[in-house]
Design a protein around this motif. Structure first.
Motif, PDB file in Angstrom:
ATOM      1  N   MET A   1       0.853  -1.169   0.000  1.00 59.92           N
ATOM      2  CA  MET A   1       0.000   0.000   0.000  1.00 59.92           C
ATOM      3  C   MET A   1       0.902   1.237   0.000  1.00 59.92           C
ATOM      4  O   MET A   1       1.877   1.293   0.736  1.00 59.92           O
ATOM      5  N   THR A   2       0.548   2.218  -0.799  1.00 60.76           N
ATOM      6  CA  THR A   2       1.368   3.425  -0.892  1.00 60.76           C
ATOM      7  C   THR A   2       1.002   4.411   0.215  1.00 60.76           C
ATOM      8  O   THR A   2      -0.024   4.277   0.883  1.00 60.76           O
ATOM      9  N   ALA A   3       1.866   5.413   0.389  1.00 61.10           N
ATOM     10  CA  ALA A   3       1.660   6.405   1.447  1.00 61.10           C
ATOM     11  C   ALA A   3       0.363   7.176   1.235  1.00 61.10           C
ATOM     12  O   ALA A   3      -0.377   7.437   2.193  1.00 61.10           O
ATOM     13  N   TRP A   4       0.050   7.551  -0.011  1.00 58.33           N
ATOM     14  CA  TRP A   4      -1.176   8.335  -0.238  1.00 58.33           C
ATOM     15  C   TRP A   4      -2.411   7.488   0.000  1.00 58.33           C
ATOM     16  O   TRP A   4      -3.417   7.990   0.496  1.00 58.33           O
ATOM     17  N   GLN A   5      -2.360   6.190  -0.313  1.00 55.45           N
ATOM     18  CA  GLN A   5      -3.512   5.321  -0.047  1.00 55.45           C
ATOM     19  C   GLN A   5      -3.704   5.138   1.452  1.00 55.45           C
ATOM     20  O   GLN A   5      -4.828   5.194   1.959  1.00 55.45           O
ATOM     21  N   LEU A   6      -2.608   4.898   2.167  1.00 59.69           N
ATOM     22  CA  LEU A   6      -2.691   4.689   3.604  1.00 59.69           C
ATOM     23  C   LEU A   6      -3.156   5.962   4.317  1.00 59.69           C
ATOM     24  O   LEU A   6      -3.903   5.890   5.298  1.00 59.69           O
ATOM     25  N   THR A   7      -2.764   7.123   3.815  1.00 60.89           N
ATOM     26  CA  THR A   7      -3.222   8.390   4.385  1.00 60.89           C
ATOM     27  C   THR A   7      -4.732   8.494   4.324  1.00 60.89           C
ATOM     28  O   THR A   7      -5.396   8.877   5.295  1.00 60.89           O
ATOM     29  N   LEU A  59       5.012  11.809   6.915  1.00 60.63           N
ATOM     30  CA  LEU A  59       5.440  10.922   8.006  1.00 60.63           C
ATOM     31  C   LEU A  59       5.470   9.459   7.560  1.00 60.63           C
ATOM     32  O   LEU A  59       6.382   8.708   7.924  1.00 60.63           O
ATOM     33  N   LEU A  60       4.478   9.067   6.767  1.00 59.47           N
ATOM     34  CA  LEU A  60       4.449   7.687   6.278  1.00 59.47           C
ATOM     35  C   LEU A  60       5.601   7.406   5.319  1.00 59.47           C
ATOM     36  O   LEU A  60       6.176   6.318   5.332  1.00 59.47           O
ATOM     37  N   ARG A  61       5.961   8.389   4.498  1.00 61.35           N
ATOM     38  CA  ARG A  61       7.108   8.208   3.610  1.00 61.35           C
ATOM     39  C   ARG A  61       8.395   8.062   4.398  1.00 61.35           C
ATOM     40  O   ARG A  61       9.245   7.250   4.067  1.00 61.35           O
ATOM     41  N   LYS A  62       8.547   8.849   5.467  1.00 57.26           N
ATOM     42  CA  LYS A  62       9.732   8.724   6.312  1.00 57.26           C
ATOM     43  C   LYS A  62       9.758   7.379   7.041  1.00 57.26           C
ATOM     44  O   LYS A  62      10.819   6.879   7.394  1.00 57.26           O
ATOM     45  N   ALA A  63       8.557   6.803   7.261  1.00 57.94           N
ATOM     46  CA  ALA A  63       8.467   5.497   7.919  1.00 57.94           C
ATOM     47  C   ALA A  63       8.754   4.359   6.958  1.00 57.94           C
ATOM     48  O   ALA A  63       8.795   3.191   7.359  1.00 57.94           O
ATOM     49  N   GLY A  64       8.925   4.683   5.662  1.00 63.73           N
ATOM     50  CA  GLY A  64       9.314   3.650   4.709  1.00 63.73           C
ATOM     51  C   GLY A  64       8.289   3.290   3.668  1.00 63.73           C
ATOM     52  O   GLY A  64       8.556   2.437   2.821  1.00 63.73           O
TER      53      GLY A  64
END
Length: 69
Positions: A1-7, A59-64
């Motif tokens: 799942m990508t960062a934008w989807q998880l957001t 923040l999610l991108r920094k989390a990987g």
């Protein structure tokens, strides 16, 4: 799942939980003040749509999590 989807999943979950806790018709009602949290999430979604910048996504991108699929 990508960062934008998880957001968006996180935002939707926050909205549904805060509505369940803030609506007097809900069996999980705690306080009407929870509706302020619903408004906060909505304002953040509006702001991120206009400015194309979202703290949660950063923040999610920094989390990987990846930015795109």
């Amino acid at each position: 799942m990508t960062a934008w989807q998880l957001t968006r999943v996180i935002a939707g979950t926050f909205i549904l939980i805060s509505l369940a806790l803030g609506s007097s018709a809900s069996p999980w009602f705690q306080s009407a003040y929870w509706l302020w949290f619903t408004a906060f999430v909505g304002v953040n979604l509006l702001q991120s749509g206009v400015t194309r910048w979202c703290l949660m996504e950063r923040l999610l991108r920094k989390a990987g999590f990846t930015a795109e699929a």
